[in-house]
Design a protein around this motif. Structure first.
Motif, PDB file in Angstrom:
ATOM      1  N   VAL A 186       0.855  -1.185   0.000  1.00 13.02           N
ATOM      2  CA  VAL A 186       0.000   0.000   0.000  1.00 13.02           C
ATOM      3  C   VAL A 186       0.895   1.239   0.000  1.00 13.02           C
ATOM      4  N   ASP A 187       0.717   2.095  -1.006  1.00 11.03           N
ATOM      5  CA  ASP A 187       1.480   3.339  -1.052  1.00 11.03           C
ATOM      6  C   ASP A 187       0.958   4.310  -0.002  1.00 11.03           C
ATOM      7  N   ARG A 188       1.851   5.158   0.473  1.00 11.84           N
ATOM      8  CA  ARG A 188       1.437   6.176   1.426  1.00 11.84           C
ATOM      9  C   ARG A 188       0.465   7.144   0.747  1.00 11.84           C
ATOM     10  N   SER A 189      -0.651   7.413   1.407  1.00 11.35           N
ATOM     11  CA  SER A 189      -1.660   8.316   0.855  1.00 11.35           C
ATOM     12  C   SER A 189      -2.157   9.218   1.972  1.00 11.35           C
ATOM     13  N   THR A 190      -1.698  10.460   1.973  1.00 11.45           N
ATOM     14  CA  THR A 190      -2.151  11.401   2.995  1.00 11.45           C
ATOM     15  C   THR A 190      -3.637  11.714   2.824  1.00 11.45           C
ATOM     16  N   LEU A 191      -4.135  11.601   1.597  1.00 14.13           N
ATOM     17  CA  LEU A 191      -5.564  11.850   1.355  1.00 14.13           C
ATOM     18  C   LEU A 191      -6.412  10.799   2.051  1.00 14.13           C
ATOM     19  N   TYR A 192      -6.133   9.506   1.810  1.00 12.33           N
ATOM     20  CA  TYR A 192      -6.910   8.447   2.442  1.00 12.33           C
ATOM     21  C   TYR A 192      -6.714   8.435   3.955  1.00 12.33           C
ATOM     22  N   ALA A 193      -5.517   8.774   4.406  1.00 10.14           N
ATOM     23  CA  ALA A 193      -5.262   8.836   5.845  1.00 10.14           C
ATOM     24  C   ALA A 193      -6.164   9.881   6.494  1.00 10.14           C
ATOM     25  N   ALA A 194      -6.231  11.055   5.883  1.00  9.48           N
ATOM     26  CA  ALA A 194      -7.073  12.122   6.425  1.00  9.48           C
ATOM     27  C   ALA A 194      -8.559  11.765   6.325  1.00  9.48           C
ATOM     28  N   LEU A 195      -8.971  11.141   5.221  1.00  8.00           N
ATOM     29  CA  LEU A 195     -10.388  10.808   5.034  1.00  8.00           C
ATOM     30  C   LEU A 195     -10.882   9.803   6.069  1.00  8.00           C
ATOM     31  N   TRP A 196     -10.071   8.773   6.364  1.00  6.73           N
ATOM     32  CA  TRP A 196     -10.505   7.784   7.345  1.00  6.73           C
ATOM     33  C   TRP A 196     -10.553   8.381   8.751  1.00  6.73           C
ATOM     34  N   ALA A 197      -9.540   9.169   9.111  1.00 10.27           N
ATOM     35  CA  ALA A 197      -9.559   9.815  10.428  1.00 10.27           C
ATOM     36  C   ALA A 197     -10.725  10.797  10.516  1.00 10.27           C
ATOM     37  N   LYS A 198     -11.013  11.492   9.429  1.00 11.58           N
ATOM     38  CA  LYS A 198     -12.135  12.442   9.380  1.00 11.58           C
ATOM     39  C   LYS A 198     -13.462  11.720   9.578  1.00 11.58           C
ATOM     40  N   TYR A 199     -13.619  10.579   8.947  1.00 12.40           N
ATOM     41  CA  TYR A 199     -14.871   9.824   9.070  1.00 12.40           C
ATOM     42  C   TYR A 199     -15.117   9.414  10.525  1.00 12.40           C
ATOM     43  N   ILE A 200     -14.091   8.903  11.195  1.00  7.92           N
ATOM     44  CA  ILE A 200     -14.244   8.490  12.595  1.00  7.92           C
ATOM     45  C   ILE A 200     -14.545   9.691  13.465  1.00  7.92           C
ATOM     46  N   ALA A 201     -13.835  10.802  13.234  1.00  6.98           N
ATOM     47  CA  ALA A 201     -14.028  11.997  14.048  1.00  6.98           C
ATOM     48  C   ALA A 201     -15.437  12.559  13.902  1.00  6.98           C
ATOM     49  N   GLU A 202     -15.974  12.554  12.691  1.00  8.26           N
ATOM     50  CA  GLU A 202     -17.298  13.135  12.447  1.00  8.26           C
ATOM     51  C   GLU A 202     -18.430  12.314  13.049  1.00  8.26           C
TER      52      GLU A 202
END
Length: 710
Positions: free
Chosen positions: A642-658
């Protein structure tokens, strides 16, 4: 025989002298005849070796072989990136000669990237630093397919060091193609431009915008861009084969000194030193004793509220200062019931609350300044209060900071690494909330103000929906008992969290004759954990086994959890979890992923790929911890998977936070409550605060309030 050999050497000398007159002398020359192989008469000579090799060059090769042999010519080159690469090769048979020698003309052809300048076809012309031409004779018996070693095994050989032109001094190649018209004109333009090596950035800006590092062990991760120049990239990798770590170290044993700058009333500056020792601070030459002073000056109007609160606390001998900020905030926000115009009078009190460390007030100030509500728009003050409240770890503020950096709003730079930092902070705390079960915690519910049916279920314990469920639960309706228990346990649908009352309904549902698998499972879990009731593991296991027998996947997973944590039997736990995983249970998938990630899966080593797959599956099914873990995986990447993806990292953390943050849930709950009570100003401000965090449902509701002109 000796005379013949001498004459042969003389002829070689004459040939070399002729070559020296007609061609410049090459850098080096070496010639070897292996006399031990009994080929004293064999030789090979290059008659016209150039010092500067052109892309096309006719080389004269003179040779003599006393028996059937193979002759060959090779060119090897080296660059900054690769060493000793064969770029040309030609070999032929040499039939036995009784006397004399033969001369063969060889057309040496260099690769285009070595001999010509870059153009519309030749894209990368390389700089060659070492070129040598080799010629050799080897017997047919010793000649094999490994042409790289034939030179070392040959009985007669010669090697010359030559050079080639640098890339920008080489001629352009006349291509035997007909390019499209615009390519030709583009090349004319390129020829008019003086070639310049591209600038390679040597300085990297790791942080270009203020950031709040509020939580421990957090920071902004950066993946630095590599050099585009391959030579520089190669040198960098050779010099830095290990990670570079910048570590801040204290001057003395775990002691830190930091300057404190103050501005006095007359405008002059004074400074002091704050010394941090073992995470505690003290000012040099200052007493740590609290001192009280008599306030003799008249109290300004904007300080009247805080003065009254402090006076009341002192008179009642209550010196607990920690809750003053909250009291100030509640005093200020209570004025919203009198209309939106009261916001002007609230700002001074909110600032005082912020100074006392109540950062919900800091965040409200940020929202008011950013949107010009009750104050003039001031983006600088808004950003300042946003950083202050984020540093105080108020989660809605962290959400807002993450949202602004995710989309690049309000002067914040678009940066997924910044966004991930803030979202991940909330997501980590969400995991802790699930274990703490704070009585003030609120379940996050996304309710639209246009959905009248759902709104009717949000009126709390006095609403018709709750009273109807309570009536059905007393009549023994299992679904009603489960629903009302969960509302009380999680604080859903406008109901305040009440663990003891929730346990009561869980118990009567599980102890009924027609108890469902869901009620048995819920009651079994709270008995094992002792949440709102005295812990009873034996009775909890009894309920879980009954639920598992009815095929309830969460109960099967819970039995595996008990086997792993209480019986220390991982093999048994895996059997339960794999069974539950086939039933698409998210907790089972997470547990299996954890085993692969930690190397505790029976008979298996650490397997990040398998762990990632299980965490991804669980997260897609709504598992909170898996979503947080998955965001970390994307932030770091999985090698060769899996390549590093700051976009997917932020999206998953955002989903949990929301979807799982109690502070956000509390703010949405206040907005719904104010709307149902027709307190439009309160509803507007609370939804505005939630909308600023990027929450879609809050943005929808604030738009609806404005559209309806409430």
């Amino acid at each position: 025989m000796a005379m013949c050999h001498l004459l042969q050497l003389l002829s070689i000398s004459l040939l070399l002298s002729v070559k020296a007159e007609n061609n410049p002398e090459p850098d080096t020359i070496s010639m070897t005849i292996n006399t031990q192989l009994n080929h004293q008469k064999d030789f090979i000579i290059l008659q016209n070796v150039p010092s500067l090799l052109t892309p096309k060059y006719v080389l004269r090769v003179e040779y003599h072989c006393s028996k059937n042999s193979v002759a060959g010519v090779q060119i090897y080159a080296s660059s900054e990136l690769r060493q000793h690469v064969k770029v040309f090769e030609r070999f032929w048979k040499c039939v036995t000669m009784q006397q004399g020698s033969k001369v063969k003309h060889i057309l040496l052809l260099l690769p285009d990237i070595m001999g010509y300048r870059e153009d519309y076809i030749i894209k990368n012309s390389i700089n060659v630093k070492d070129v040598n031409i080799r010629a050799w004779l080897i017997s047919e018996e010793m000649f094999d397919n490994n042409h790289n070693t034939v030179y070392s095994k040959s009985h007669a050989k010669v090697k010359y060091q030559v050079s080639v032109l640098p890339p920008y001094s080489r001629p352009y190649k006349e291509h035997d193609v007909c390019p499209q018209w615009y390519i030709k004109y583009r090349q004319i333009y390129v020829n008019m431009v003086i070639p310049v090596c591209p600038i390679q950035p040597e300085i990297v800006d790791l942080l270009t915008f203020p950031v709040s590092f509020s939580a421990s062990n957090t920071g902004v991760s950066r993946q630095l861009n590599q050099f585009t120049d391959k030579v520089l990239l190669k040198e960098m990798k050779e010099k830095h084969s290990y990670p570079i770590i910048i570590h801040h170290k204290s001057l003395y044993d775990n002691q830190y000194l930091t300057p404190l700058l103050l501005i006095t009333k007359d405008g002059s500056c004074s400074n002091d030193l704050i010394q941090f020792v073992n995470n505690e601070y003290s000012k040099e030459n200052k007493s740590n004793q609290l001192q009280s002073y008599i306030w003799k000056e008249p109290i300004a109007a904007k300080h009247q509220t805080v003065y009254k609160i402090l006076k009341h606390r002192v008179l009642n001998n209550n010196h607990d200062m920690s809750s003053i900020g909250q009291q100030l905030y509640e005093t200020a926000s209570s004025k919203l019931t009198f209309g939106i115009n009261q916001l002007k009078n609230m700002v001074a009190v909110l600032k005082q609350a912020s100074c006392y460390g109540y950062h919900k007030a800091s965040y409200m100030l940020s929202v008011l300044y950013n949107n010009g509500v009750g104050q003039k728009i001031d983006k600088n003050k808004s950003g300042l209060y946003l950083l202050i409240s984020s540093h105080g770890e108020y989660r809605v503020s962290l959400m807002a900071a993450g949202n602004k950096h995710f989309y690049g709003l309000d002067g914040c730079n678009q940066d997924n690494d910044y966004s991930f930092l803030y979202y991940k902070n909330i997501a980590d705390k969400t995991m802790q909330d699930r274990e703490r079960h704070d009585p003030t915690g609120t379940f996050t519910e996304h309710v639209r103000l246009t959905d009248s049916k759902v709104l009717e279920t949000q009126r709390g314990e006095t609403g018709d929906y709750f009273l109807w469920l309570k009536h059905q639960a007393k009549k023994g309706v299992s679904d009603a008992q489960i629903n009302i228990a969960r509302m009380l346990f999680w604080g859903q649908q406008g109901v305040d969290r009440n663990m003891e009352a929730a346990v009561h309904f869980y118990q009567i549902s599980a102890e009924a004759e027609d108890a469902t698998a869901v009620s048995l499972y819920d009651y079994g879990v709270i008995l094992i954990r002792g949440q709102g009731i005295e812990k009873n593991i034996h009775k909890g296991l009894e309920n879980l086994n009954k639920s598992a027998e009815l095929g309830h996947a969460p109960a099967i997973t819970a039995l595996g959890w008990y086997a792993a944590n209480f019986e220390n039997n991982v093999v048994k736990a895996v059997e339960y979890w794999e069974k539950a995983d086939k039933l698409q249970n998210r907790d089972a998938a997470f547990n299996l992923g954890h085993l692969y990630n930690s190397g505790k899966y029976p008979g298996q080593q650490v397997n990040q790929k398998r762990a990632f797959d299980y965490f991804y599956k669980a997260a897609r099914l709504g598992h909170i911890d898996s979503g947080v873990t998955l965001s970390q995986y994307y932030n770091q990447g999985v090698e060769n998977y899996v390549d590093r993806s700051t976009l997917y990292a932020a999206l998953w953390a955002k989903y949990i936070a929301e979807h799982h943050s109690p502070e956000i849930g509390s703010l949405l709950k206040q907005g719904v409550k104010a709307y149902l009570e027709q307190s439009w100003s309160e509803a507007y401000v609370y939804y505005l605060m939630a909308a600023e965090s990027g929450l879609e449902v809050a943005q929808f509701n604030i738009a609806y309030l404005c559209e309806e002109n409430h």
